[in-house]
Design an enzyme around this catalytic site. Structure first.
Site, PDB file in Angstrom:
ATOM      1  N   VAL A  44       7.842  22.443  61.257  1.00 20.76           N
ATOM      2  CA  VAL A  44       6.570  22.395  62.097  1.00 20.76           C
ATOM      3  C   VAL A  44       6.692  22.514  63.594  1.00 20.76           C
ATOM      4  O   VAL A  44       6.123  23.014  64.188  1.00 20.76           O
ATOM      5  CB  VAL A  44       5.919  20.961  61.737  1.00 20.76           C
ATOM      6  CG1 VAL A  44       4.446  20.749  62.205  1.00 20.76           C
ATOM      7  CG2 VAL A  44       5.467  20.928  59.982  1.00 20.76           C
ATOM      8  N   CYS A  45       7.411  21.632  64.135  1.00 25.94           N
ATOM      9  CA  CYS A  45       7.925  21.883  65.521  1.00 25.94           C
ATOM     10  C   CYS A  45       8.354  23.001  66.071  1.00 25.94           C
ATOM     11  O   CYS A  45       8.070  23.492  66.979  1.00 25.94           O
ATOM     12  CB  CYS A  45       8.812  20.846  65.926  1.00 25.94           C
ATOM     13  SG  CYS A  45       8.763  18.914  65.532  1.00 25.94           S
ATOM     14  N   THR A  46       9.098  23.944  65.016  1.00 23.85           N
ATOM     15  CA  THR A  46       9.359  25.129  65.360  1.00 23.85           C
ATOM     16  C   THR A  46       8.454  25.955  65.510  1.00 23.85           C
ATOM     17  O   THR A  46       8.275  26.913  66.717  1.00 23.85           O
ATOM     18  CB  THR A  46      10.481  25.627  64.530  1.00 23.85           C
ATOM     19  OG1 THR A  46      11.568  25.004  64.347  1.00 23.85           O
ATOM     20  CG2 THR A  46      10.801  27.105  64.701  1.00 23.85           C
TER      21      THR A  46
END
Ligand code: BEZ
Length: 212
Positions: A44-46
């Site tokens: 998700v952070c990516t």
């Protein structure tokens, strides 16, 4: 001490992918958005970092500097940036703080122990040029943030700083605004809102966006 809207954003010094950052000095006369990522090399952070990088022009237009923080070291962030750029068709164009000592995470209360005792939640702090915290948003690690929504909040803050209006539900730049209930004098209403207004109730008055 709890960080509230209107509090001065705590200052800090920390390394980043673009060198050492002294936060208040780095903000200068701009607005800033500080947002946390639970961990490097996570899906998700990516996607979030790629999306933020692709929207940098929009943040620039609003004079907002972006700063991400993740509790891994800068050496890891630099390796991760390769993956972000490859998978999200983005060029990383703002710094990511290394925070393996969790200095920033602790200062901004980004670790919510009931959720996870070592990783941060997804915190957002919108900070104005006076270094005041103007909005905060907190999401769990499982929910990626909507960066269009963050731009919308910034538009509302910057508009309502300059005009005596508030922005209604689902407002977006260019939509009608709500006139502040404190303004009752007909002369002042006419001066401030020359395009007129419609009163659905005495306390609910809508006017075209004043700066459009
Ligand atoms: C993610 O960014 O995908 C993620 C990070 C921590 C926990 C769950 C998801």
């Amino acid at each position: 001490m709890a960080l509230h809207l209107g509090s001065i954003a705590p200052d800090f010094e920390q390394d980043s992918t673009e060198g050492r950052i002294r936060f208040h000095q780095w903000i200068g006369d701009s607005w800033a958005i500080l947002f946390s990522h639970p961990k490097d090399f996570t899906p998700v952070c990516t996607t979030e970092l790629g999306r933020a990088a692709n929207l940098k022009d929009e943040f620039d237009k609003r004079h907002v500097k972006m700063l991400a923080v993740s509790v891994d070291p800068v050496t890891e962030h630099k390796k991760w940036i390769g993956d972000i750029e490859e998978t999200q068709r983005a060029t990383m164009n703002f710094p990511i703080l290394g925070d393996s000592d969790r200095k920033v995470a602790k200062l901004y209360d980004m670790i919510h122990e009931e959720a996870n005792d070592t990783l941060t939640v997804r915190s957002v702090f919108i900070i104005d040029p006076n270094k005041k915290i103007r909005a905060t948003i907190t999401y769990p690690a499982s929910t990626g943030r909507n960066f269009g929504e963050l731009l919308r909040v910034i538009d509302s803050l910057q508009l309502t700083d300059n005009h005596k209006v508030a922005t209604p539900a689902d407002w977006k730049d260019g939509d009608e605004c709500v006139i502040a209930p404190s303004i009752q004098d007909p002369k002042e209403l006419a001066e401030r809102f020359p395009k007129g207004f419609r009163a659905l109730k005495p306390y609910l008055r809508l006017t075209p966006q004043p700066n459009k």
